[in-house]
Design a protein around this motif. Structure first.
Motif, PDB file in Angstrom:
ATOM      1  N   GLY A  59      42.147  41.516  45.332  1.00 35.76           N
ATOM      2  CA  GLY A  59      43.173  40.411  45.987  1.00 35.76           C
ATOM      3  C   GLY A  59      44.337  40.849  45.970  1.00 35.76           C
ATOM      4  O   GLY A  59      45.475  40.835  47.174  1.00 35.76           O
ATOM      5  N   TYR A  60      45.436  41.680  45.162  1.00 38.01           N
ATOM      6  CA  TYR A  60      46.322  42.431  45.064  1.00 38.01           C
ATOM      7  C   TYR A  60      46.081  43.228  46.699  1.00 38.01           C
ATOM      8  O   TYR A  60      47.284  43.460  47.324  1.00 38.01           O
ATOM      9  CB  TYR A  60      46.138  43.124  44.130  1.00 38.01           C
ATOM     10  N   VAL A  64      48.631  43.362  49.946  1.00 38.88           N
ATOM     11  CA  VAL A  64      49.678  44.796  50.100  1.00 38.88           C
ATOM     12  C   VAL A  64      49.044  45.204  51.890  1.00 38.88           C
ATOM     13  O   VAL A  64      50.321  45.414  52.371  1.00 38.88           O
ATOM     14  CB  VAL A  64      49.183  45.592  49.276  1.00 38.88           C
ATOM     15  N   CYS A  65      48.559  44.415  52.292  1.00 42.74           N
ATOM     16  CA  CYS A  65      47.798  45.260  54.040  1.00 42.74           C
ATOM     17  C   CYS A  65      47.810  43.807  54.345  1.00 42.74           C
ATOM     18  O   CYS A  65      47.660  43.471  55.953  1.00 42.74           O
ATOM     19  CB  CYS A  65      46.172  45.799  54.000  1.00 42.74           C
ATOM     20  N   SER A  71      43.744  36.976  50.609  1.00 43.00           N
ATOM     21  CA  SER A  71      44.215  37.796  49.233  1.00 43.00           C
ATOM     22  C   SER A  71      43.904  36.836  48.274  1.00 43.00           C
ATOM     23  O   SER A  71      43.880  36.609  47.182  1.00 43.00           O
ATOM     24  CB  SER A  71      45.753  38.346  49.301  1.00 43.00           C
ATOM     25  N   ARG A  72      44.236  35.591  48.338  1.00 43.52           N
ATOM     26  CA  ARG A  72      44.364  33.882  48.129  1.00 43.52           C
ATOM     27  C   ARG A  72      42.718  33.793  47.346  1.00 43.52           C
ATOM     28  O   ARG A  72      42.585  33.125  46.509  1.00 43.52           O
ATOM     29  CB  ARG A  72      44.882  32.986  48.577  1.00 43.52           C
ATOM     30  N   VAL A  73      41.859  34.297  48.489  1.00 44.61           N
ATOM     31  CA  VAL A  73      40.608  34.037  47.939  1.00 44.61           C
ATOM     32  C   VAL A  73      40.188  34.920  46.726  1.00 44.61           C
ATOM     33  O   VAL A  73      39.801  33.986  45.555  1.00 44.61           O
ATOM     34  CB  VAL A  73      39.399  34.319  49.870  1.00 44.61           C
ATOM     35  N   GLU A 105      56.101  40.309  47.476  1.00 49.40           N
ATOM     36  CA  GLU A 105      56.113  39.115  48.140  1.00 49.40           C
ATOM     37  C   GLU A 105      57.942  38.419  48.433  1.00 49.40           C
ATOM     38  O   GLU A 105      57.769  37.575  49.357  1.00 49.40           O
ATOM     39  CB  GLU A 105      55.064  38.048  48.770  1.00 49.40           C
ATOM     40  N   GLY A 106      59.147  38.453  47.430  1.00 51.56           N
ATOM     41  CA  GLY A 106      59.859  37.475  47.036  1.00 51.56           C
ATOM     42  C   GLY A 106      59.034  36.067  46.674  1.00 51.56           C
ATOM     43  O   GLY A 106      59.824  35.422  47.060  1.00 51.56           O
TER      44      GLY A 106
END
Length: 173
Positions: A59-60, A64-65, A71-73, A105-106
């Motif tokens: 996920g991380y 990043v990509c 990522s959420r999945v 991601e802020g």
């Protein structure tokens, strides 16, 4: 070393140990391959095994990509696997990987929510090592959100805990 760990004959436990290549050139790619192989290995055997860490790492890495949906999945799978295994420690690890992604991601509120849940679990388990990591993640989120007093207080708590345990790496954070 990473190739040996990612070999077909490795155990799931060894294949999820990504420290050997996390900070080397091409480390994200190597680590994501190892995590991917470990969950494929376990899924192919159709049995309950700990997959929350590889899912959280995937996920991380996918975040990043810039693959946010993927990522959420993976983060959802990480939490679901930790819950299915009834493993609070793996749930906390999955949550702090997710919090780290949100910091990058802020998304300060999302980072703080995931980090706070992870910290609660780790404090229940009395795990100062991992708790200090979460304190560092939360301090970054608070600082970037303009909550400077909260960030300073958290950093002081982190420093005090690290000094008590003589953990020099965490002291310099």
């Amino acid at each position: 070393r990473c190739r040996r760990i990612a070999s077909r004959n490795c155990s799931i436990r060894r294949s999820t140990s990504l420290r050997c290549c996390s900070f080397s050139p091409g480390g994200v790619r190597s680590a994501s391959v190892i995590a991917s192989r470990s969950w494929r290995w376990a899924s192919a055997r159709a049995r309950a095994v700990r997959l929350s860490r590889p899912y959280a790492q995937l996920g991380y890495f996918s975040g990043v990509c810039r693959l946010g949906a993927l990522s959420r999945v993976y983060f959802t799978r990480a939490r679901a696997n930790a819950e299915a295994m009834n493993d609070s420690h793996d749930m906390a690890i999955a949550l702090y990987h997710e919090a780290t992604y949100h910091v990058g991601e802020g998304r300060w509120a999302s980072a703080h929510a995931a980090g706070a849940r992870a910290l609660d679990l780790l404090q229940e388990l009395n795990d100062p090592q991992e708790s200090e990591i979460v304190h560092a993640i939360l301090a970054h989120a608070e600082y970037c959100a303009g909550r400077y007093a909260d960030s300073i207080a958290r950093c002081e708590a982190l420093f005090g805990s690290a000094r008590t345990r003589a953990n020099h790496q965490h002291e310099v954070w």
